[in-house]
Structure formats: C-alpha cells, structure tokens
Design an enzyme around this catalytic site. Structure first.
Site, mmCIF file in Angstrom:
data_model
loop_
_atom_site.group_PDB
_atom_site.id
_atom_site.type_symbol
_atom_site.label_atom_id
_atom_site.label_comp_id
_atom_site.label_asym_id
_atom_site.label_seq_id
_atom_site.Cartn_x
_atom_site.Cartn_y
_atom_site.Cartn_z
ATOM 1 N N HIS A 2 -5.152 -7.703 0.236
ATOM 2 C CA HIS A 2 -4.159 -6.501 0.245
ATOM 3 C C HIS A 2 -3.391 -6.326 1.429
ATOM 4 O O HIS A 2 -2.444 -5.926 1.510
ATOM 5 C CB HIS A 2 -5.277 -5.371 -0.096
ATOM 6 C CG HIS A 2 -4.499 -4.167 -0.064
ATOM 7 N ND1 HIS A 2 -3.793 -3.851 -1.017
ATOM 8 C CD2 HIS A 2 -4.691 -2.952 0.836
ATOM 9 C CE1 HIS A 2 -3.224 -2.561 -1.023
ATOM 10 N NE2 HIS A 2 -3.836 -1.903 0.361
ATOM 11 N N TYR A 62 -3.206 11.404 0.990
ATOM 12 C CA TYR A 62 -3.652 11.215 -0.380
ATOM 13 C C TYR A 62 -3.882 12.551 -1.151
ATOM 14 O O TYR A 62 -3.408 12.550 -2.125
ATOM 15 C CB TYR A 62 -5.178 10.420 -0.134
ATOM 16 C CG TYR A 62 -5.088 9.035 0.135
ATOM 17 C CD1 TYR A 62 -5.430 8.196 -0.999
ATOM 18 C CD2 TYR A 62 -5.118 8.648 1.526
ATOM 19 C CE1 TYR A 62 -5.228 6.678 -0.528
ATOM 20 C CE2 TYR A 62 -5.081 7.473 1.696
ATOM 21 C CZ TYR A 62 -5.264 6.382 0.815
ATOM 22 O OH TYR A 62 -5.378 5.129 1.347
ATOM 23 N N ASP A 79 0.733 -1.135 -0.096
ATOM 24 C CA ASP A 79 -0.050 -0.038 -0.076
ATOM 25 C C ASP A 79 0.869 1.180 -0.043
ATOM 26 O O ASP A 79 1.852 1.224 -0.845
ATOM 27 C CB ASP A 79 -1.095 -0.015 1.188
ATOM 28 C CG ASP A 79 -2.260 1.021 1.184
ATOM 29 O OD1 ASP A 79 -3.226 0.809 0.437
ATOM 30 O OD2 ASP A 79 -2.177 1.928 1.640
#
Length: 461
Positions: A431, A374, A228
């Site tokens: 994930h 982000y 990630d």
C-alpha cells in the site's frame, strides 16, 4: 448437472444485463461545489493574502525535548499474548525495537530537519486555509518540456512519503522529451497545512482546494499521482476538472459504484469472466477477501464516526501514536507480516523514515484533524454529492502492487477509468509503494506520463 448449468446461465444472463444497464441507463449525477468556500476561522476577511510564502521546517528545541522526555519515560508496554504476533494489533517486541531506536539513534533537529529542508517549501492561503507544499523544479530543463505533476499522499502518510520519489522525477530520464516540476502538498489538516474550522471538508471539497492551489502556483494544466486518499481526491479532481488534469496515475485504483461490484459478486460463479487466472486469488473467494477487509478496516469505521475521541489519546501520547500508525504499516505492507514479530519494517522502510512520519504528526498536533477526513467523506451528505462515483475520462494509469489490499480486475476498473491507457502489475510492494519501492513507482510514473503525452500529441493531430 442441469441445476448447475442453469445456475451458470442465470449468472451469465445477470452479468450481461448488468453490463447493459450500467452502460445504457445509469447516469452519474453530481452536486455542484462552491469553488471558493471559506474554511478558515471566523468569517472571511475582506482582503485575503494570496502570496506564496517561503517556509522552513524549524521545530523548537522545547517541543523536541518534551517529546524526547515523553518517549524515554513511557509506561511499560503491555506484553503480547503467547505465540501472538500482530493478530491483536501491534506486537510489543516491534514497539520495543522501535522505541530503542527512537531513544538512542533518532535525531529530528540535527539529522532530519536538514533532510526535510533540502526541497523548497512554501505556504499559501487557499479558501481561508494556509496550505503547505513542496515545489521542486527540474534539475535540467534545457530543450525539454516542463510538465507539472501534483503528488497526493494519504493517511497515515504525509508529504514525507514522496521524498525518495522527488529526485527520480526532477532529474530527466533518458531520452524523454519532458521533465517534471513537482508539487507535493500536505492535505488540509495534515502536517503543516491548516485544518478546517468548520465541518464539511471532505474529499470532494479538498479536490477544490487543491485545484485552486495549482492555479495559485500558476498551473492551468497538470498531471496527478496519488495513492490512498490521494487516489480518491485525485480521482475527483480528474472527474471534476478534465480540462485541467492532463492525466491521472494511481497506486490504488478501484471503484465503489454498485454495478461493477455486483459484477464481482456474480463472478463468484464464473471467475474467468471477471478476472485473469493469475489474479483470481486476489478477487476470489469473496469470503476470504471480505474477511480481510473487515478485519483490517476497523480503524476506518472508528475514524469515520468518532475521530475526535481517538484523537485525544493519540495527540497526547507519542508512543500510542507510533503504535497506531505502525500497525497500519504492518497490515498494509504485506498480510504475511502480521504473523511475524518485527514485521520486517526496518528493511522495508527503515525506522528513521517511519519515525519521521510519526513525529511529524505529533509535533504538528494533526492526527485528529487528519482522521476527520474519514468522517467528512464517509457520510450520507458527502456520498450524495456524487463525486466519489464519477467516471474518470482523462487518460489514466494504474500501478498494482502485489500486496495492495485494494485490488480490482481490469474489467472492473474500466467502468471507473474509461480511458485507461496504462496498467502495470508488480510482484513486489504494498500500500505504501512510494516509500517501499520508490524507484519502481517513479519509473511507472515516467512511463504513464510519457504515454499520456503521446496520447495528447496524437489527439492534437
């Protein structure tokens, strides 16, 4: 028939031309970064504390009692639609199951804090930010080379996702001639690491902070493992500091560079040119792949544009925060879980481990600052730095788990990872591999670093 043949020939010609352009004409310009940019509050003090300070996780009873009250007195949850599981987001039956466990069986102070403190924790100030990290040394390093490795988490994870991995790495494995010394930081703005007081701390800037952390601890060379955001930041560190990064292992290997992705697009006409037959359904048809990406990345757009608005609600409501984070575990563990009510999270991770991560975000009040990563990365200014598209030339390894949403074929990965020495595929895992299949991931790390150590020894001859 002639039209179809001409189409294939045109596609092949386009692919060959793309490969030629990518290898011969495309450069990867980057903008230099300030290696000592100050991210702390106010102006930089004349004297900065550079000590490594011991740290214990010790949350006050007052905070925990208030959290317990908020969870126990949550408003009734809205009912899910008839015959709908997680297609609209988190299912109410899963939330009620988790809340029952939270109210009746979960105990942060008596059960979880002793577990968290079994590893030594520290803080040190890097570029104005107090950075939290675990530093666990090998159990028996006699006659063994000690190899430092930096483990980097992502979102909505934390340093806690590596708790099952650490013992696998610090206990020498078989006949291996080395042992790991493990560093697990909380990314700036996550958990017990201080958040930036000024805008601009994106993935590239975090790479600088974490490299400076490793130097502060005493490591001039080290390995990196990440998934990630850990994959993105670790990749930038590998590109920017190849003299320090001995090797890079990732569970989320991908490239965002345009030409390799154009190859994937052209490969729709001739998939075997791009991907092995056994992996074809993970790349094509693109309509299916892109539809899922669009469906499951709405959170990314929100967090890349208005993280602070969302953060107000999630910082206040522990139940809302749990729903938001748990939904990501449903979506990214296995797409099939979206069509089940309880999503098998209890068996995949255990509610206790999932709540550890959720409670950690709530008690530290860092959900907003974590989501800002982000916004600070996916913007024109950060893209213009060029570091997201830099090739990685250090020895690299990729572990691809069956249910990882970010999958790219080996032919594409080699444009990013120009020295890919290990590629392993698994028929399990998703994930959050470090939490779901820690033993498999640990074995992959051992194998990858062993391969890289041999690579370096042969390179010295």
């Amino acid at each position: 028939m002639a039209f179809a043949l001409n189409g294939y020939l045109l596609a092949i010609a386009s692919i060959l031309l793309t490969i030629f352009i990518n290898k011969k004409l495309i450069h990867f310009p980057t903008v230099s970064l300030d290696e000592d940019q100050y991210w702390g509050p106010g102006i930089r003090p004349e004297i900065q504390d550079q000590t490594l300070r011991e740290f214990k996780i010790n949350i006050s009873e007052k905070v925990l009692l208030y959290l317990k009250y908020r969870v126990a007195n949550a408003r009734p949850l809205p009912l899910s639609l008839l015959d709908v599981h997680h297609q609209y987001g988190i299912n109410v039956e899963l939330m009620e199951d988790v809340l029952y466990f939270w109210n009746s069986k979960y105990d942060w102070k008596k059960k979880r804090e002793p577990h968290f403190n079994k590893f030594p924790h520290y803080k040190t100030n890097i570029q104005g930010l107090d950075i939290h990290y675990i530093h666990e040394k090998p159990k028996n390093e006699k006659n063994l080379k000690v190899v430092p490795i930096l483990l980097l988490h992502g979102w909505p994870g934390s340093f806690l996702e590596f708790y099952h991995i650490i013992p696998h790495l610090t206990n020498p494995l078989g006949s291996k001639k080395f042992a790991f010394e493990v560093i697990v930081p909380s990314l700036p703005g996550f958990g017990f690491s201080e958040a930036a007081s000024k805008p601009g701390l994106g993935a590239a800037q975090m790479a600088v902070v974490l490299h400076n952390l490793m130097k502060r601890i005493g490591f001039q060379t080290y390995y990196i493992q990440g998934g990630d955001w850990g994959s993105i930041i670790g990749g930038i560190m590998s590109s920017k500091y190849p003299e320090s990064v001995l090797g890079f292992h990732s569970t989320m290997c991908f490239t965002m560079e345009r030409l390799p992705n154009l190859l994937i697009l052209l490969g729709s006409l001739f998939p075997s040119f791009i991907v092995e037959k056994k992996f074809e359904d993970r790349v094509y048809p693109l309509s299916k792949i892109y539809s899922r990406l669009i469906e499951e990345t709405g959170y990314l757009h929100l967090q890349a544009t208005k993280p602070d608005t969302l953060g107000v609600a999630l910082t206040d409501s522990p139940v809302g925060l749990a729903a938001y984070i748990l939904e990501k575990f449903v979506d990214f563990t296995d797409a099939k879980l979206i069509d089940t009510k309880l999503a098998n999270l209890r068996n995949s991770y255990g509610y206790e481990a999932l709540l550890d991560n959720i409670v950690m975000y709530w008690i530290t009040g860092t959900i907003t600052t974590s989501m800002r990563l982000y916004a600070e990365t996916f913007n024109p200014s950060h893209f213009a730095l060029g570091w997201l598209n830099q090739p990685i030339t250090v020895p690299s390894a990729c572990s691809r788990f069956k249910n990882e949403i970010a999958f790219q074929p080996e032919s594409i990965l080699k444009y990013k990872f120009t020295n890919l020495v290990v590629l392993r595929d698994h028929e399990v895992g998703g994930h959050f591999a470090s939490m779901e299949v820690p033993t498999i991931l640990a074995n992959d790390i051992w194998f990858a670093v062993d391969t890289m150590e041999k690579y370096h020894r042969s390179d010295e001859k």
